[in-house]
Motif scaffolding. Structure first.
Motif, PDB file in Angstrom:
ATOM      1  N   UNK A 289       0.835  -1.211   0.000  1.00 43.14           N
ATOM      2  CA  UNK A 289       0.000   0.000   0.000  1.00 43.14           C
ATOM      3  C   UNK A 289       0.866   1.257   0.000  1.00 43.14           C
ATOM      4  N   UNK A 292       2.086   1.848  -3.316  1.00 45.25           N
ATOM      5  CA  UNK A 292       1.045   2.441  -4.173  1.00 45.25           C
ATOM      6  C   UNK A 292       0.980   3.950  -3.952  1.00 45.25           C
ATOM      7  N   UNK A 293       1.058   4.364  -2.691  1.00 43.21           N
ATOM      8  CA  UNK A 293       1.041   5.810  -2.418  1.00 43.21           C
ATOM      9  C   UNK A 293       2.181   6.496  -3.168  1.00 43.21           C
ATOM     10  N   UNK A 294       3.358   5.882  -3.101  1.00 43.37           N
ATOM     11  CA  UNK A 294       4.498   6.478  -3.813  1.00 43.37           C
ATOM     12  C   UNK A 294       4.257   6.474  -5.318  1.00 43.37           C
ATOM     13  N   UNK A 295       3.672   5.389  -5.821  1.00 42.09           N
ATOM     14  CA  UNK A 295       3.373   5.314  -7.252  1.00 42.09           C
ATOM     15  C   UNK A 295       2.442   6.454  -7.666  1.00 42.09           C
ATOM     16  N   UNK A 296       1.478   6.756  -6.783  1.00 41.57           N
ATOM     17  CA  UNK A 296       0.507   7.807  -7.119  1.00 41.57           C
ATOM     18  C   UNK A 296       1.135   9.197  -7.079  1.00 41.57           C
ATOM     19  N   UNK A 297       2.338   9.287  -6.509  1.00 39.21           N
ATOM     20  CA  UNK A 297       3.002  10.589  -6.485  1.00 39.21           C
ATOM     21  C   UNK A 297       3.304  11.117  -5.104  1.00 39.21           C
ATOM     22  N   UNK A 298       2.989  10.337  -4.074  1.00 41.95           N
ATOM     23  CA  UNK A 298       3.356  10.775  -2.720  1.00 41.95           C
ATOM     24  C   UNK A 298       4.878  10.720  -2.609  1.00 41.95           C
ATOM     25  N   UNK A 299       5.461  11.800  -2.131  1.00 47.87           N
ATOM     26  CA  UNK A 299       6.912  11.848  -1.994  1.00 47.87           C
ATOM     27  C   UNK A 299       7.365  10.969  -0.832  1.00 47.87           C
ATOM     28  N   UNK A 300       8.653  10.629  -0.853  1.00 46.07           N
ATOM     29  CA  UNK A 300       9.225   9.828   0.235  1.00 46.07           C
ATOM     30  C   UNK A 300       8.970  10.496   1.590  1.00 46.07           C
ATOM     31  N   UNK A 379       9.876   1.596  -4.965  1.00 48.89           N
ATOM     32  CA  UNK A 379       8.542   1.270  -5.454  1.00 48.89           C
ATOM     33  C   UNK A 379       8.509  -0.082  -6.150  1.00 48.89           C
TER      34      UNK A 379
ATOM     35  N   UNK B  82       8.089  12.010  -8.488  1.00 47.99           N
ATOM     36  CA  UNK B  82       6.824  11.906  -7.736  1.00 47.99           C
ATOM     37  C   UNK B  82       5.831  12.945  -8.243  1.00 47.99           C
ATOM     38  N   UNK B 114      -2.803  15.203  -3.408  1.00 44.90           N
ATOM     39  CA  UNK B 114      -1.547  15.873  -3.777  1.00 44.90           C
ATOM     40  C   UNK B 114      -1.798  17.156  -4.558  1.00 44.90           C
TER      41      UNK B 114
END
Lengths: 386, 229
Positions: A289, A292-300, A379, B82, B114
């Motif tokens: 999960x 997935x957040x990172x895939x969606x564009x959430x930064x590290x 990821x 990202x 975001x």
């Protein structure tokens, strides 16, 4: 705030585990606020000697060492002393060893004027003066034990009488009330002359002296003058404030501050392990999960923040419930505690700030390693594992 | 000649596996025009998913360049990637990868967290996306309360909610029965033909590939292309 819904729902991913973790945090912070309040009451705070209106003189070595009654006049003669009287720890119990309260042999004519907040009807005070076995009790104590004027009350004490008996009998002749805000009247006062004559040993001694200052007198100078007077004598003195005196009572039980700190240290270390384990498990279970957040564009850094916030949230929920329960419990036992050592209990603003700071630090410490693990997830690898 | 959306030039990708170096992609060149719907097929380990990861900015080539929409992905930092992913690309996975603690609506709203949209705007956009995939009436259901096909529709709604130009689908029907798979593939066709999404779909399933405009075959890290039937 934007991520709060996500953080909140993630925190409740495994409801029972989260509830148990919150419960352990709750217990830890309940203990923190209770022990901190007790520790503070016993070891810190209170009025400084510079602002004191009453001073207490005890033996320099320890409160349990007695002082000669002959010091009374010498203390009274010190410039700046207005009135002086004495009291002694009786340490008895009523019917059951668990039923203990403050019992002190005193001088009716000199002791009560030093405590104008203790009010008693004149005719009852007169009865106290004229009844050798007379005793006056605080209204709250009378209510607790059902004492009434005219009752004969036996107290079992550590002081044997000359006939060897450790049971002392007193006649209740008055009920007093404490009119000061938050002041306790849970006391049982009786006559020193009766006590001193009847006891088997330590005759001619008292536990401590209490004095009021003349208007304009400098408390520090008066305290120094008293202690200087008895320097190098067999019974040197230590003069301090009433608060410090009350705490010295509790110090007889040991180094309270250290005990409190050790317990709290152990509690919070365990808390870190429990919460850290919860967060580590939580992160392990949702590596996919988080990927997935990172895939969606959430930064590290956002993923790190989300996991940390979750950890802090769990601790703050448990901690705030612990605070509320602690405040409630302290309010409930404050009177009893005050009756025992003369100092009430409450959650101070200082311990409140410290508690909240500990919540945040504990939240960060227990969440930082899982959060870093989440932040460093690659990821591609995490999707393959998740 | 159609405008090129994605352009790969000399892309190689190798991994260290113990002491051995494994090359998954080998000097691969590929162009994907805007509006294309391309299926990528090939045997296991041929590099299909790695290729998809390159296009989505999830992985970087060992050598070569990946450009998508004019952006040079291979030279971007993690944070830049990202940001780029959040606005330019949508992902659909074989196992849906929805967050089980969130409702369908909240899952779809995730990419919008975001953005600067308000909570109301996020909810409205998620509702539109769910409507497009035919799941408006399942918005308050959690993934565990949905069928596999419905979960994949929610995942597609999540992929399109931020209106990306490129949809990357990794075996989107691999976990579904034939009938449901066909429904999902038709939905992808609609998104391609009516909503203008460029779609790259990795699949093992030749029937699934028939829904695409063309099929590319990857083998041993290299590409061979032929027109779709």
């Amino acid at each position: 705030m934007r991520y709060f819904g996500l953080i909140w729902r993630s925190a409740w991913r495994k409801k029972i585990r989260t509830l148990l973790t919150i419960l352990s945090v709750f217990v830890a912070f309940l203990l923190f606020f209770l022990l901190n309040a007790i520790g503070q009451a016993m070891t810190g705070g209170g009025a400084t000697i510079e602002s004191a209106s009453r001073l207490v003189v005890i033996h320099k070595v320890s409160l349990i060492n007695p002082l000669p009654i002959s010091y009374l006049n010498k203390i009274a003669a010190v410039p700046g002393v207005d009135r002086v009287s004495h009291a002694t720890w009786f340490g008895g119990y009523y019917q059951d060893p668990k039923q203990q309260f403050g019992q002190f042999p005193i001088d009716p004519d000199e002791y009560l004027p030093i405590y104008p907040e203790l009010e008693i009807p004149e005719e009852q005070l007169e009865a106290f003066r004229t009844t050798r076995t007379g005793a006056i009790v605080g209204a709250s104590l009378a209510e607790t034990y059902g004492f009434e004027i005219g009752d004969r009350v036996p107290l079992h004490a550590m002081w044997p009488q000359q006939d060897g008996s450790e049971t002392w009998e007193f006649d209740i002749v008055g009920i007093m009330t404490n009119t000061s805000k938050g002041g306790s009247d849970a006391m049982f006062l009786f006559r020193y002359d009766y006590f001193d004559e009847a006891r088997l040993w330590s005759k001619g001694n008292v536990g401590w002296y209490v004095l009021t200052l003349s208007p304009g007198a400098n408390p520090v100078e008066v305290a120094n003058a008293i202690d200087a007077q008895f320097a190098n004598s067999p019974a040197e003195t230590k003069t301090s404030t009433e608060d410090a005196f009350a705490r010295s009572f509790m110090e007889q039980m040991g180094n309270i501050a250290l005990i409190v700190q050790l317990i709290l240290g152990a509690v919070f270390f365990t808390l870190l392990l429990v919460t850290g384990n919860t967060m580590a498990q939580s992160v392990r279970e949702r590596i996919g999960e988080l990927a997935v957040l990172k895939t969606l564009g959430f930064r590290d850094q956002a993923v790190l923040g989300i996991v940390l916030a979750e950890s802090i949230l769990i601790i703050v929920i448990g901690g705030m419930f612990g605070l509320l329960a602690g405040a409630g419990l302290l309010a409930a036992v404050s009177d009893t505690f005050s009756a025992m050592i003369g100092v009430g209990l409450s959650v101070s603003s200082q311990s409140l700030v410290l508690g909240i700071a500990i919540m945040l630090v504990a939240g960060i410490l227990s969440g930082i390693f899982p959060a870093l693990q989440a932040m460093r997830l690659t990821i591609v690898d995490a999707l393959a594992r998740g | 000649m159609s405008e090129i959306l994605a352009e790969l030039r000399g892309v190689s990708r190798s991994y260290q596996k113990g002491k051995e170096k494994v090359e998954v992609l080998h000097e691969l060149d590929m162009d994907i025009p805007v509006g294309d719907f391309v299926a990528i097929m090939g045997p296991s380990g041929s590099g299909k998913t790695t290729l998809l990861n390159m296009l989505g900015g999830l992985d970087r080539p060992t050598s070569g360049t990946v450009k998508v929409g004019g952006a040079e992905l291979s030279s971007m930092s993690n944070n830049q990637l990202s940001n780029w992913r959040s606005t330019h690309v949508g992902f659909v996975f074989q196992f849906y990868n929805l967050l089980p603690v969130l409702t369908a609506q909240k899952n779809v709203e995730l990419p919008l967290l975001l953005t600067n949209f308000s909570a109301k705007e996020r909810a409205e956009r998620a509702a539109i996306a769910l409507d497009i995939v035919g799941l408006a009436d399942r918005a308050r259901h959690r993934p565990a309360e949905l069928s596999g096909g419905q979960e994949q529709r929610v995942a597609i709604a999540r992929a399109i909610v931020s209106d990306p130009t490129l949809l990357l689908c990794d075996e989107p029907t691999g976990d579904l029965d034939r009938e449901t798979a066909d429904e999902i593939l038709k939905l992808l066709q609609v998104l391609n033909s009516e909503h203008g999404k460029t779609i790259v779909m990795v699949t093992h399933d030749a029937q699934a590939a028939e829904y695409a405009k063309r099929t590319l075959h990857v083998d041993k890290g290299q590409l061979e292309s032929r027109a779709a039937a």
